[in-house]
Design a protein around this motif. Structure first.
Motif, PDB file in Angstrom:
ATOM      1  N   LEU A   1       0.892  -1.162  -0.053  1.00 48.28           N
ATOM      2  CA  LEU A   1       0.122   0.008   0.240  1.00 48.28           C
ATOM      3  C   LEU A   1       0.812   1.220   0.143  1.00 48.28           C
ATOM      4  O   LEU A   1       0.712   2.361  -0.721  1.00 48.28           O
ATOM      5  N   GLU A   2       1.802   1.332   0.677  1.00 48.01           N
ATOM      6  CA  GLU A   2       2.781   2.433   0.850  1.00 48.01           C
ATOM      7  C   GLU A   2       3.529   2.614  -0.361  1.00 48.01           C
ATOM      8  O   GLU A   2       3.722   3.743  -0.938  1.00 48.01           O
TER       9      GLU A   2
ATOM     10  N   HIS B   1       2.462   2.491  -3.118  1.00 44.59           N
ATOM     11  CA  HIS B   1       1.486   3.305  -4.181  1.00 44.59           C
ATOM     12  C   HIS B   1       1.084   4.430  -3.505  1.00 44.59           C
ATOM     13  O   HIS B   1       0.795   5.535  -4.217  1.00 44.59           O
ATOM     14  N   LEU B   2       0.879   4.718  -2.167  1.00 48.24           N
ATOM     15  CA  LEU B   2       0.198   5.887  -1.624  1.00 48.24           C
ATOM     16  C   LEU B   2       0.932   6.477  -0.823  1.00 48.24           C
ATOM     17  O   LEU B   2       0.619   7.669  -0.296  1.00 48.24           O
TER      18      LEU B   2
ATOM     19  N   LEU C   1       0.469   5.957   4.929  1.00 47.88           N
ATOM     20  CA  LEU C   1      -0.796   5.691   5.120  1.00 47.88           C
ATOM     21  C   LEU C   1      -1.778   6.424   5.983  1.00 47.88           C
ATOM     22  O   LEU C   1      -3.014   6.490   5.981  1.00 47.88           O
TER      23      LEU C   1
ATOM     24  N   LYS D   1      -4.953   8.098   4.745  1.00 46.32           N
ATOM     25  CA  LYS D   1      -5.538   7.430   3.678  1.00 46.32           C
ATOM     26  C   LYS D   1      -6.691   6.300   4.118  1.00 46.32           C
ATOM     27  O   LYS D   1      -6.841   5.968   5.193  1.00 46.32           O
ATOM     28  N   VAL D   2      -7.874   6.162   3.081  1.00 50.31           N
ATOM     29  CA  VAL D   2      -8.824   5.417   3.350  1.00 50.31           C
ATOM     30  C   VAL D   2      -8.572   4.119   2.811  1.00 50.31           C
ATOM     31  O   VAL D   2      -8.481   3.958   1.536  1.00 50.31           O
ATOM     32  N   ILE D   3      -8.710   3.166   3.747  1.00 48.26           N
ATOM     33  CA  ILE D   3      -8.246   1.795   3.105  1.00 48.26           C
ATOM     34  C   ILE D   3      -9.389   0.767   3.421  1.00 48.26           C
ATOM     35  O   ILE D   3     -10.137   0.757   4.509  1.00 48.26           O
TER      36      ILE D   3
ATOM     37  N   ALA E   1      -4.350   5.253   9.082  1.00 45.09           N
ATOM     38  CA  ALA E   1      -5.278   5.200   8.047  1.00 45.09           C
ATOM     39  C   ALA E   1      -6.790   5.084   8.609  1.00 45.09           C
ATOM     40  O   ALA E   1      -7.025   4.627   9.614  1.00 45.09           O
TER      41      ALA E   1
ATOM     42  N   ASP F   1      -8.881   4.943  -0.986  1.00 47.08           N
ATOM     43  CA  ASP F   1      -7.646   5.027  -1.773  1.00 47.08           C
ATOM     44  C   ASP F   1      -7.036   3.490  -2.068  1.00 47.08           C
ATOM     45  O   ASP F   1      -6.081   3.536  -2.982  1.00 47.08           O
TER      46      ASP F   1
ATOM     47  N   ARG G   1     -11.452   6.639  -4.793  1.00 46.58           N
ATOM     48  CA  ARG G   1     -10.477   7.873  -4.767  1.00 46.58           C
ATOM     49  C   ARG G   1      -9.510   7.679  -5.839  1.00 46.58           C
ATOM     50  O   ARG G   1      -8.987   8.496  -6.345  1.00 46.58           O
ATOM     51  N   ASN G   2      -9.054   6.556  -5.291  1.00 49.55           N
ATOM     52  CA  ASN G   2      -7.663   6.093  -6.021  1.00 49.55           C
ATOM     53  C   ASN G   2      -7.928   4.619  -6.622  1.00 49.55           C
ATOM     54  O   ASN G   2      -8.198   3.933  -5.410  1.00 49.55           O
TER      55      ASN G   2
END
Ligand code: UDX
Length: 448
Positions: free
Chosen positions: A300-301, A303-304, A307, A310-312, A343, A375, A399-400
């Motif tokens: 995840l990190e 790409h984003l 965290l 961020k919304v997971i 997150a 995300d 969102r992503n």
């Protein structure tokens, strides 16, 4: 179904006890089930099934006349002399098996006839039979036989596993006791392994530890595949065709969970340690499994970036599909790690018990609700509802559009073509970064 069966007592109306009881009743035996929880017994008497297991309620219903439920030990022992122990043996804080429920059964046994045999289905450390034998003798029940008859039932297919087992294992101190237990399985086509008690106990622990070892092994191969460009699914297929290896339990993913593997691997490691042997391989199997759950965070990190904020969306909470069991599920560790990183965690699962959900996560009723504004969406449990995850609807809602597939459920090419960035486990396509990805993070990535 055969006729003229035996009368069997079952101590413990949990998952193992009820599946065992229903399947023995279906083989034509009369079965008396005893539990210490009044509400559970009342529900069973009323025809309710307190656990979810495919096919179980039908079996209980079909064999109602041959089954009874009680809180009293004497109701069992006055009629049955084949006494199955199916109580829980959860891990203690030290990682040993907690045998207090087993000892409670031994303590509660009243006077028993010469024919009685106590049969251990619960998973116990090798050597427990010897201790029970001694305890029975101390109670003046030295004439009571003892056998170890471990269960090899997987959740979601336990009835099938009982009716079509690969093998039945029966260990006993007296061969005649073992043979008598073996006749209870008349009608089931499977080899019976007769052994001594300690070996039967060890067969159970060693089987689960070996299967867990295969999973950790293939997960490590997957991790190396990610660094070398190999595809773990093709590797597993090629390995599995070797008859000495076989194709099963070579599915790479987010690590094993559930009520058996984590507990039994730790119990075997502890048993070895307590006996004076350091079981080094199992320490690694456990560690690899723990790290595997956490690798998703790195993906995840990648790409984003950090965290925090961020919304997971965590999709699937149970330790595997078709169960509501959250015990040792990867989702618990992953969810906690994500929350600790700051997150915002959403969670969706079609069956997990509400009160066992992750504390701090927002529980969503639908996949779409979980991914809206997210995300990233992480597949933790391979529920079939997630097969169509890479849809336009989901991409537009996020969102992503990033999917991290912890179970290698989806086809990387299709997910990419649908406009998502995608990470999976040990397959090429795992590492395609999004155009907007933070590229300067110090994380493993496929070499050019
Ligand atoms: C297991 C054993 O299969 C059973 O014989 C034993 O009596 C109890 O433990 P269960 O825990 O119900 O049964 O589940 P199982 O289907 O074996 O899966 C265990 C875990 O391993 C799950 O988290 C699953 O996702 C994982 N797994 C399984 C993998 O990650 N890869 C595989 O190839 C197989």
């Amino acid at each position: 179904m055969s006729s003229g069966g035996e009368t069997i007592g079952i101590f413990g109306a949990g998952w193992v006890g009820l599946v065992t009881a229903a399947c023995f009743a279906d083989l034509g035996h009369r079965v008396i089930v005893r539990d210490i929880v009044p509400e559970r017994i009342e529900r069973l008497r009323a025809g309710e099934v307190p656990i979810y297991e495919p096919g179980l309620s039908e079996l209980l219903e079909r064999n109602r006349e041959r089954m009874s439920y009680t809180l009293e030990v004497s109701d069992v022992t006055s009629e049955a002399d084949l006494l199955f122990v199916c109580v829980g043996t959860p891990p203690t804080y030290a990682g040993d098996a907690d045998l207090s429920a087993v000892w409670a059964v031994v303590e509660e046994l009243p006077e028993l006839g010469q024919e009685a045999i106590m049969i251990m289905k619960s998973t116990v450390p090798a050597g427990t039979g010897e201790k029970v034998r001694a305890a029975l003798e101390a109670r003046g029940l030295g004439h009571v036989g003892y056998a170890s008859n471990p269960e090899f039932l997987a959740e979601g297919r336990a009835v099938e596993d009982f009716v079509h087992p690969d093998r039945i294992v029966i260990g006993s101190f007296e061969p005649s006791d073992g043979k008598r237990v073996g006749t209870l399985y008349d009608g089931i086509e499977a080899p019976i392994v007769y052994s001594d008690v300690a070996s039967a106990e060890m067969i159970k622990l060693a089987s689960n530890a070996f299967l867990a070892t295969r999973i950790s092994f293939i997960n490590e191969i997957a991790n190396v595949c990610e660094l070398t460009g190999a595809d773990v699914e093709q590797v597993a297929e090629g390995m599995g065709l070797d008859r000495r290896i076989g194709p099963h339990f070579l599915h790479a993913g987010i690590g094993y969970g559930g009520s058996c593997f984590p507990k039994d691997v730790t119990a075997l490691k502890q048993l070895a340690g307590n006996s004076g042997y350091h079981f080094q391989l199992l320490s690694s199997v456990i560690e690899v499994n723990e790290l595997q759950k956490r690798r998703v965070v790195g993906k995840l990190e990648k790409h984003l970036g950090p965290l925090a904020g961020k919304v997971i969306a965590i999709l699937g909470l149970t330790f595997k599909p078709e169960t509501n069991d959250m015990r040792e599920a990867a989702s618990i560790v992953l969810g906690s790690r994500l929350l600790a990183e700051g997150a915002e965690v959403r969670a969706w699962d079609p069956m997990a018990e509400r009160d066992s959900y992750l504390r701090g996560a927002r529980i969503c009723d639908s996949i779409l609700e979980a991914v809206t504004g997210a995300d990233a969406a992480v597949i933790v449990t391979e529920w079939k509802q997630l097969r169509e995850l890479a849809s336009d609807e989901v991409r537009l809602a996020m969102r992503n559009p990033l999917i991290v597939d912890g179970r290698n459920m989806l086809d990387p090419a299709q997910v990419g073509a649908a406009g998502f960035a995608y990470e999976c486990v040990g397959r090429p396509g795992s590492c395609a970064p999004m155009p907007a990805a933070t590229a300067d993070l110090d994380l493993e990535s496929t070499p050019e």
